[in-house]
Scaffold this motif. Structure first.
Motif, PDB file in Angstrom:
ATOM      1  N   LEU A  38       5.963  12.303  -2.745  1.00  0.00           N
ATOM      2  CA  LEU A  38       6.983  11.256  -2.769  1.00  0.00           C
ATOM      3  C   LEU A  38       7.715  11.177  -1.432  1.00  0.00           C
ATOM      4  N   LEU A  39       7.967  12.313  -0.808  1.00  0.00           N
ATOM      5  CA  LEU A  39       8.625  12.330   0.492  1.00  0.00           C
ATOM      6  C   LEU A  39       7.769  11.653   1.549  1.00  0.00           C
ATOM      7  N   VAL A  40       6.490  11.968   1.587  1.00  0.00           N
ATOM      8  CA  VAL A  40       5.584  11.353   2.558  1.00  0.00           C
ATOM      9  C   VAL A  40       5.454   9.848   2.291  1.00  0.00           C
ATOM     10  N   ALA A  41       5.334   9.464   1.022  1.00  0.00           N
ATOM     11  CA  ALA A  41       5.224   8.044   0.673  1.00  0.00           C
ATOM     12  C   ALA A  41       6.515   7.303   1.011  1.00  0.00           C
ATOM     13  N   SER A  42       7.659   7.940   0.827  1.00  0.00           N
ATOM     14  CA  SER A  42       8.938   7.302   1.148  1.00  0.00           C
ATOM     15  C   SER A  42       9.115   7.127   2.647  1.00  0.00           C
ATOM     16  N   MET A  43       8.637   8.088   3.412  1.00  0.00           N
ATOM     17  CA  MET A  43       8.725   7.955   4.872  1.00  0.00           C
ATOM     18  C   MET A  43       7.832   6.824   5.378  1.00  0.00           C
ATOM     19  N   SER A  44       6.629   6.714   4.834  1.00  0.00           N
ATOM     20  CA  SER A  44       5.758   5.610   5.243  1.00  0.00           C
ATOM     21  C   SER A  44       6.284   4.277   4.731  1.00  0.00           C
ATOM     22  N   LEU A  45       6.956   4.286   3.595  1.00  0.00           N
ATOM     23  CA  LEU A  45       7.583   3.073   3.078  1.00  0.00           C
ATOM     24  C   LEU A  45       8.702   2.599   4.001  1.00  0.00           C
ATOM     25  N   MET A  72       0.820  -1.214   0.000  1.00  0.00           N
ATOM     26  CA  MET A  72       0.000   0.000   0.000  1.00  0.00           C
ATOM     27  C   MET A  72       0.855   1.266   0.000  1.00  0.00           C
ATOM     28  N   THR A  73       2.086   1.189   0.460  1.00  0.00           N
ATOM     29  CA  THR A  73       2.961   2.357   0.408  1.00  0.00           C
ATOM     30  C   THR A  73       3.820   2.381  -0.856  1.00  0.00           C
ATOM     31  N   LEU A  74       4.077   1.230  -1.442  1.00  0.00           N
ATOM     32  CA  LEU A  74       4.857   1.199  -2.681  1.00  0.00           C
ATOM     33  C   LEU A  74       4.081   1.765  -3.863  1.00  0.00           C
ATOM     34  N   THR A  75       2.797   1.509  -3.906  1.00  0.00           N
ATOM     35  CA  THR A  75       1.983   1.978  -5.022  1.00  0.00           C
ATOM     36  C   THR A  75       1.926   3.506  -5.094  1.00  0.00           C
ATOM     37  N   PRO A  76       1.601   4.217  -3.999  1.00  0.00           N
ATOM     38  CA  PRO A  76       1.617   5.687  -4.104  1.00  0.00           C
ATOM     39  C   PRO A  76       3.014   6.261  -4.334  1.00  0.00           C
ATOM     40  N   ALA A  77       4.041   5.595  -3.817  1.00  0.00           N
ATOM     41  CA  ALA A  77       5.395   6.095  -4.050  1.00  0.00           C
ATOM     42  C   ALA A  77       5.763   5.996  -5.522  1.00  0.00           C
ATOM     43  N   GLY A  78       5.287   4.987  -6.190  1.00  0.00           N
ATOM     44  CA  GLY A  78       5.573   4.840  -7.612  1.00  0.00           C
ATOM     45  C   GLY A  78       4.797   5.803  -8.488  1.00  0.00           C
ATOM     46  N   MET A  79       3.655   6.295  -8.002  1.00  0.00           N
ATOM     47  CA  MET A  79       2.824   7.207  -8.787  1.00  0.00           C
ATOM     48  C   MET A  79       2.776   8.601  -8.171  1.00  0.00           C
ATOM     49  N   ALA A  80       3.824   9.004  -7.510  1.00  0.00           N
ATOM     50  CA  ALA A  80       3.831  10.296  -6.817  1.00  0.00           C
ATOM     51  C   ALA A  80       3.763  11.449  -7.808  1.00  0.00           C
ATOM     52  N   PRO A  81       2.766  12.337  -7.666  1.00  0.00           N
ATOM     53  CA  PRO A  81       2.656  13.465  -8.594  1.00  0.00           C
ATOM     54  C   PRO A  81       3.567  14.640  -8.239  1.00  0.00           C
ATOM     55  N   SER A  82       4.054  14.673  -6.992  1.00  0.00           N
ATOM     56  CA  SER A  82       4.910  15.796  -6.592  1.00  0.00           C
ATOM     57  C   SER A  82       6.004  15.301  -5.654  1.00  0.00           C
ATOM     58  N   GLY A  83       6.973  16.166  -5.409  1.00  0.00           N
ATOM     59  CA  GLY A  83       8.071  15.804  -4.527  1.00  0.00           C
ATOM     60  C   GLY A  83       7.638  15.631  -3.087  1.00  0.00           C
ATOM     61  N   LEU A  84       6.710  16.451  -2.628  1.00  0.00           N
ATOM     62  CA  LEU A  84       6.215  16.335  -1.259  1.00  0.00           C
ATOM     63  C   LEU A  84       5.466  15.023  -1.053  1.00  0.00           C
TER      64      LEU A  84
END
Length: 100
Positions: free
Chosen positions: A47-54, A33-45
């Motif tokens: 991606l940062l939040v998705a990477s932290m949850s990852l 569930m965290t890999l999917t949004p990190a792969g489709m991140a529309p902005s840097g912020l």
């Protein structure tokens, strides 16, 4: 990795191994569930939040090594732990190469 975890094998439930395997398997859901949004991140912020949850959800590999040691007989314990560790290391080293 999912093939390494015998979740529904009641013969392996001695000493809580089945419970530990179910916990490891249940960690795959938040990880995916965290890999999917990190792969489709529309902005840097985003991606940062998705990477932290990852980073919070990515503890599956660290739990596989003690499980492999627990499932192995004492005379084969070092061989099984080294096999799991070398598989993890090869995956870490080859993933950037294969990703491009």
């Amino acid at each position: 990795m999912a093939r390494l975890i015998p979740c529904n094998d009641d013969r392996r439930n001695i000493g809580g191994v089945g419970i530990e395997a179910a916990r490891i398997f249940s960690q795959f859901l938040p990880l995916s569930m965290t890999l999917t949004p990190a792969g489709m991140a529309p902005s840097g912020l985003f991606l940062l939040v998705a990477s932290m949850s990852l980073g919070l959800a990515a503890s599956v590999a660290q739990r596989l090594v003690p499980l492999a040691a627990h499932l192995s007989p004492p005379e084969k314990r070092s061989a099984s732990v080294s096999t799991v560790m070398s598989g993890l290391l090869v995956g870490i080293l080859l993933s950037p190469t294969l990703a491009g």
